[in-house]
Design an enzyme around this catalytic site. Structure first.
Site, PDB file in Angstrom:
ATOM      1  N   CYS A  95      -1.960  -6.602   6.440  1.00 49.30           N
ATOM      2  CA  CYS A  95      -1.410  -7.911   6.053  1.00 49.30           C
ATOM      3  C   CYS A  95      -0.565  -8.583   7.133  1.00 49.30           C
ATOM      4  O   CYS A  95      -0.877  -9.687   7.557  1.00 49.30           O
ATOM      5  CB  CYS A  95      -0.583  -7.772   4.778  1.00 49.30           C
ATOM      6  SG  CYS A  95      -1.600  -7.376   3.354  1.00 49.30           S
ATOM      7  N   ASN A 146       5.752 -12.714   3.938  1.00 52.21           N
ATOM      8  CA  ASN A 146       5.292 -11.741   4.935  1.00 52.21           C
ATOM      9  C   ASN A 146       5.856 -12.042   6.319  1.00 52.21           C
ATOM     10  O   ASN A 146       6.225 -11.129   7.065  1.00 52.21           O
ATOM     11  CB  ASN A 146       3.766 -11.692   4.977  1.00 52.21           C
ATOM     12  CG  ASN A 146       3.209 -10.755   3.923  1.00 52.21           C
ATOM     13  OD1 ASN A 146       3.975 -10.140   3.171  1.00 52.21           O
ATOM     14  ND2 ASN A 146       1.901 -10.636   3.845  1.00 52.21           N
ATOM     15  N   GLU A 196       0.860  -1.184   0.000  1.00 54.05           N
ATOM     16  CA  GLU A 196       0.000   0.000   0.000  1.00 54.05           C
ATOM     17  C   GLU A 196       0.894   1.231   0.000  1.00 54.05           C
ATOM     18  O   GLU A 196       1.957   1.239   0.616  1.00 54.05           O
ATOM     19  CB  GLU A 196      -0.923  -0.010   1.225  1.00 54.05           C
ATOM     20  CG  GLU A 196      -1.902  -1.166   1.152  1.00 54.05           C
ATOM     21  CD  GLU A 196      -2.906  -1.190   2.295  1.00 54.05           C
ATOM     22  OE1 GLU A 196      -2.996  -0.209   3.040  1.00 54.05           O
ATOM     23  OE2 GLU A 196      -3.599  -2.209   2.423  1.00 54.05           O
ATOM     24  N   ALA A 253      13.942   0.652  12.689  1.00 51.51           N
ATOM     25  CA  ALA A 253      13.277   0.428  13.976  1.00 51.51           C
ATOM     26  C   ALA A 253      12.095   1.386  14.103  1.00 51.51           C
ATOM     27  O   ALA A 253      12.132   2.506  13.598  1.00 51.51           O
ATOM     28  CB  ALA A 253      14.274   0.662  15.108  1.00 51.51           C
ATOM     29  N   PHE A 280      13.672  -2.990   5.364  1.00 52.19           N
ATOM     30  CA  PHE A 280      12.942  -3.522   6.522  1.00 52.19           C
ATOM     31  C   PHE A 280      13.815  -3.605   7.773  1.00 52.19           C
ATOM     32  O   PHE A 280      13.622  -4.457   8.621  1.00 52.19           O
ATOM     33  CB  PHE A 280      12.303  -4.885   6.193  1.00 52.19           C
ATOM     34  CG  PHE A 280      10.998  -4.715   5.467  1.00 52.19           C
ATOM     35  CD1 PHE A 280      10.991  -4.290   4.149  1.00 52.19           C
ATOM     36  CD2 PHE A 280       9.789  -4.914   6.102  1.00 52.19           C
ATOM     37  CE1 PHE A 280       9.799  -4.068   3.476  1.00 52.19           C
ATOM     38  CE2 PHE A 280       8.590  -4.700   5.440  1.00 52.19           C
ATOM     39  CZ  PHE A 280       8.602  -4.283   4.128  1.00 52.19           C
ATOM     40  N   ARG A 326      -6.145  -0.334   9.183  1.00 53.12           N
ATOM     41  CA  ARG A 326      -6.263  -1.694   9.721  1.00 53.12           C
ATOM     42  C   ARG A 326      -5.031  -2.056  10.557  1.00 53.12           C
ATOM     43  O   ARG A 326      -3.909  -1.978  10.090  1.00 53.12           O
ATOM     44  CB  ARG A 326      -6.456  -2.698   8.569  1.00 53.12           C
ATOM     45  CG  ARG A 326      -7.849  -2.608   7.953  1.00 53.12           C
ATOM     46  CD  ARG A 326      -8.036  -3.558   6.801  1.00 53.12           C
ATOM     47  NE  ARG A 326      -7.473  -3.069   5.552  1.00 53.12           N
ATOM     48  CZ  ARG A 326      -7.630  -3.669   4.364  1.00 53.12           C
ATOM     49  NH1 ARG A 326      -8.325  -4.787   4.286  1.00 53.12           N
ATOM     50  NH2 ARG A 326      -7.105  -3.159   3.280  1.00 53.12           N
TER      51      ARG A 326
HETATM   52  N1  LIG Z   1      -3.985  -4.663   1.089  1.00 53.37           N
HETATM   53  C1  LIG Z   1      -2.798  -5.110   0.746  1.00 53.37           C
HETATM   54  O1  LIG Z   1      -1.803  -4.395   0.797  1.00 53.37           O
HETATM   55  C2  LIG Z   1      -2.620  -6.528   0.286  1.00 53.37           C
HETATM   56  C3  LIG Z   1      -1.422  -6.899  -0.343  1.00 53.37           C
HETATM   57  C4  LIG Z   1      -1.262  -8.210  -0.781  1.00 53.37           C
HETATM   58  C5  LIG Z   1      -2.291  -9.147  -0.583  1.00 53.37           C
HETATM   59  N2  LIG Z   1      -3.433  -8.760   0.056  1.00 53.37           N
HETATM   60  C6  LIG Z   1      -4.496  -9.763   0.220  1.00 53.37           C
HETATM   61  O2  LIG Z   1      -5.496  -9.520  -0.772  1.00 53.37           O
HETATM   62  C7  LIG Z   1      -6.780  -9.842  -0.249  1.00 53.37           C
HETATM   63  C8  LIG Z   1      -7.700  -8.632  -0.379  1.00 53.37           C
HETATM   64  O3  LIG Z   1      -7.184  -7.618   0.474  1.00 53.37           O
HETATM   65  P1  LIG Z   1      -7.693  -6.110   0.366  1.00 53.37           P
HETATM   66  O4  LIG Z   1      -6.818  -5.310   1.246  1.00 53.37           O
HETATM   67  O5  LIG Z   1      -7.840  -5.742  -1.080  1.00 53.37           O
HETATM   68  O6  LIG Z   1      -9.155  -6.271   1.023  1.00 53.37           O
HETATM   69  P2  LIG Z   1     -10.344  -5.219   1.032  1.00 53.37           P
HETATM   70  O7  LIG Z   1     -11.093  -5.490   2.264  1.00 53.37           O
HETATM   71  O8  LIG Z   1      -9.815  -3.860   0.749  1.00 53.37           O
HETATM   72  O9  LIG Z   1     -11.238  -5.639  -0.231  1.00 53.37           O
HETATM   73  C9  LIG Z   1     -11.984  -6.807  -0.320  1.00 53.37           C
HETATM   74  C10 LIG Z   1     -13.233  -6.498  -1.153  1.00 53.37           C
HETATM   75  O10 LIG Z   1     -13.885  -7.717  -1.497  1.00 53.37           O
HETATM   76  C11 LIG Z   1     -15.282  -7.462  -1.514  1.00 53.37           C
HETATM   77  N3  LIG Z   1     -16.000  -8.746  -1.473  1.00 53.37           N
HETATM   78  C12 LIG Z   1     -16.039  -9.650  -0.463  1.00 53.37           C
HETATM   79  N4  LIG Z   1     -16.749 -10.732  -0.839  1.00 53.37           N
HETATM   80  C13 LIG Z   1     -17.149 -10.511  -2.116  1.00 53.37           C
HETATM   81  C14 LIG Z   1     -17.885 -11.265  -3.067  1.00 53.37           C
HETATM   82  N5  LIG Z   1     -18.358 -12.493  -2.791  1.00 53.37           N
HETATM   83  N6  LIG Z   1     -18.117 -10.730  -4.285  1.00 53.37           N
HETATM   84  C15 LIG Z   1     -17.640  -9.514  -4.592  1.00 53.37           C
HETATM   85  N7  LIG Z   1     -16.913  -8.750  -3.733  1.00 53.37           N
HETATM   86  C16 LIG Z   1     -16.672  -9.253  -2.519  1.00 53.37           C
HETATM   87  C17 LIG Z   1     -15.491  -6.568  -0.321  1.00 53.37           C
HETATM   88  O11 LIG Z   1     -16.717  -5.862  -0.409  1.00 53.37           O
HETATM   89  C18 LIG Z   1     -14.266  -5.647  -0.425  1.00 53.37           C
HETATM   90  O12 LIG Z   1     -14.539  -4.495  -1.179  1.00 53.37           O
HETATM   91  C19 LIG Z   1      -6.552 -10.310   1.186  1.00 53.37           C
HETATM   92  O13 LIG Z   1      -6.441 -11.712   1.188  1.00 53.37           O
HETATM   93  C20 LIG Z   1      -5.228  -9.681   1.550  1.00 53.37           C
HETATM   94  O14 LIG Z   1      -4.544 -10.423   2.527  1.00 53.37           O
HETATM   95  C21 LIG Z   1      -3.628  -7.473   0.475  1.00 53.37           C
END
Ligand SMILES: NC(=O)c1ccc[n+]([C@@H]2O[C@H](COP(=O)([O-])OP(=O)(O)OC[C@H]3O[C@@H](n4cnc5c(N)ncnc54)[C@H](O)[C@@H]3O)[C@@H](O)[C@H]2O)c1
Length: 441
Positions: free
Chosen positions: A263, A211, A155, A255, A252, A331
């Site tokens: 995540c 991670n 992010e 400190a 990384f 988060r």
């Molecule tokens: N945020 C990060 O930096 C990051 C980086 C790498 C991996 N991830 C992984 O990616 C995944 C998503 O993370 P995120 O941060 O984008 O989550 P998020 O909460 O921002 O987004 C998830 C979205 O999925 C939608 N959703 C849930 N169920 C649904 C369905 N059945 N149909 C349609 N939409 C649906 C939700 O409404 C939400 O908008 C997680 O597993 C996370 O661990 C996140």
């Protein structure tokens, strides 16, 4: 290639926008009607540098669209990505796979042509097998393969990370599916981003191992920082001294107040739950999780020490609330535990964050949100830099000091030079440097 992206959250929206920018035809689907309405109106549901312009360009070019209608979205898709959330399950810390399973079921009900279903969400080993099993519940004449393709974007730098990844991991034993994935990522392949083809289970584990390793590196240097304070060393020099070793690497090793975010906390926890289930405990990661949990509240105590040991009735200003700069994501932000520790000690709190205050306000209702760093500092006994936004790197320290009632600048990210802070008449309390244990009660 026609791509459907299920979940238009951080990962789904950034991945969808980038895939469309590569020239693919992408539909992002989300259950959240407000999110889709905002996207259709050109408003981004998250703050991520460059995202709004990238989305606008590709929507205008007709390559990117948004809907809540999953069935239509996947009707023509050659690849369907599942990018829904996998938060910690309440109670036991395992990854909550209910969103992934629900999405797989909806995909199963709606598929009408040959399709590769790709799990981009971070999911425990074996989830691909379960998704495959769910899809097999629905009889159809079409061919379906399930692939793991974990996402590594950060992010705040998500678009750059997606377009110039260190690697692309594809977990599948199906050659047809691998060819589809090569086609999806062809523009990056041409840029020579390495593609690692492996088994689905290995791909799933790679994401957690990556991670957990990064979380370990952060936690390691945080503990070194504590030791530096005790023994009279400087963690910045220790970091540099070890980071110049190519086997270790400099990244990384900053400190700070402990890792947070969407995540690392949930993924380290989920990894150790998986490891326990398989009777192969990962004790290093267990220690990392424990040390990091304690550290965030300990940062609150550090601030209280800087105030002479008693924060009751004192005013404390927090600069930065998001878990890192350039995002509005709150988060598991360390600020949450720090705020709680300071509120428990009886302090009055004000805060300023360049992008995170809207999401933070609901999570810390007793914190007064200010319009600038200087307004937050007004009358404060201590100012605490929690998140290292660029906007806090070049504060006018004299102006800050004259707004404050006290003189403690607690720099939890070590972004200031102690001499500079002291020249402005402030006490510099930082991380991992001798002399920063500060005034005892
Ligand atoms: N945020 C990060 O930096 C990051 C980086 C790498 C991996 N991830 C992984 O990616 C995944 C998503 O993370 P995120 O941060 O984008 O989550 P998020 O909460 O921002 O987004 C998830 C979205 O999925 C939608 N959703 C849930 N169920 C649904 C369905 N059945 N149909 C349609 N939409 C649906 C939700 O409404 C939400 O908008 C997680 O597993 C996370 O661990 C996140």
């Amino acid at each position: 290639m026609k791509i459907a992206m299920i979940g238009a959250g951080y990962v789904g929206l950034v991945s969808g926008a980038c895939f469309s920018d590569f020239g693919h035809d992408v539909v992002c689907v989300d259950k959240d009607q407000d999110k889709i309405d905002a996207l259709l109106a050109g408003r981004m549901p998250i703050y991520e540098p460059g995202l709004e312009a990238l989305v606008a360009t590709n929507v205008e070019a007709g390559r990117l669209s948004f809907t809540t209608d999953l069935k239509t979205a996947i009707a023509d898709a050659g690849a369907v990505f599942i990018a829904v959330g996998t938060p910690s399950r309440r109670g036991d810390g395992h990854a909550d796979l209910s969103y992934v399973h629900a999405a797989a079921r909806e995909v199963g009900q709606s598929l009408t042509k040959d399709c590769v279903v790709v799990t981009k969400s971070t999911v425990p080993v074996g989830t691909g097998d379960e998704v495959e099993r769910i899809l097999a519940e629905f009889e159809r004449p079409t061919r379906v393969a399930v692939v793991s393709n974990p996402e590594f974007l950060r992010e705040g730098a998500a678009i750059g990370d997606f377009k110039r990844p260190d690697r692309i991991v594809i977990g599948s034993e199906d050659e047809w599916a691998n060819d589809v994935m090569r086609e999806v990522y062809r523009p990056l392949f041409l840029n020579a981003s390495p593609m690692l083809f492996t088994s689905r289970r290995s791909a799933e584990l790679i994401k957690y191992a990556a991670n957990a390793f990064l979380a370990t590196k952060i936690t390691f240097i945080n503990e070194m920082a504590d030791l530096c304070e005790r023994v009279g060393a400087d963690v910045q020099d220790v970091s540099r001294g070890i980071g110049l070793d190519n086997r270790i690497g400099a990244k990384f090793l900053h400190a700070g107040p402990g890792y947070g975010g969407s995540c690392f906390p949930k993924d380290t926890l989920a990894l150790l739950k998986t490891a326990q289930d398989y009777e192969s405990p990962v004790r290093i990661v267990e220690a990392v999780v424990q040390v990091n949990d304690q550290r965030k509240r300990a940062m609150g105590r550090k601030v209280i020490h800087a105030l002479g040991g008693d924060a009751r009735g004192k005013k404390i200003a927090l600069l930065g609330l998001t878990f890192k700069p350039n995002t509005d994501d709150m988060r598991d932000a360390p600020s949450l535990a720090i705020v709680q520790a300071l509120a428990d000690a009886g302090a009055t709190l004000t805060a300023f964050d360049p992008e995170g205050m809207a999401s933070a306000a609901g999570m810390m209702p007793d914190v007064l949100m200010a319009r600038s760093a200087y307004e937050a500092a007004d009358g404060a006994d201590a100012v605490v830099i929690v998140t290292e936004w660029d906007a806090f790197r070049a504060l006018d320290l004299r102006k800050l000091g004259s707004a404050m009632a006290g003189d403690a600048l607690v720099d939890l990210r070590n972004i200031y030079d102690t001499n500079e802070v002291e020249r402005a008449g402030l006490q510099h309390v930082c991380i991992g440097r001798a002399g920063t244990l500060v005034r005892q009660p």
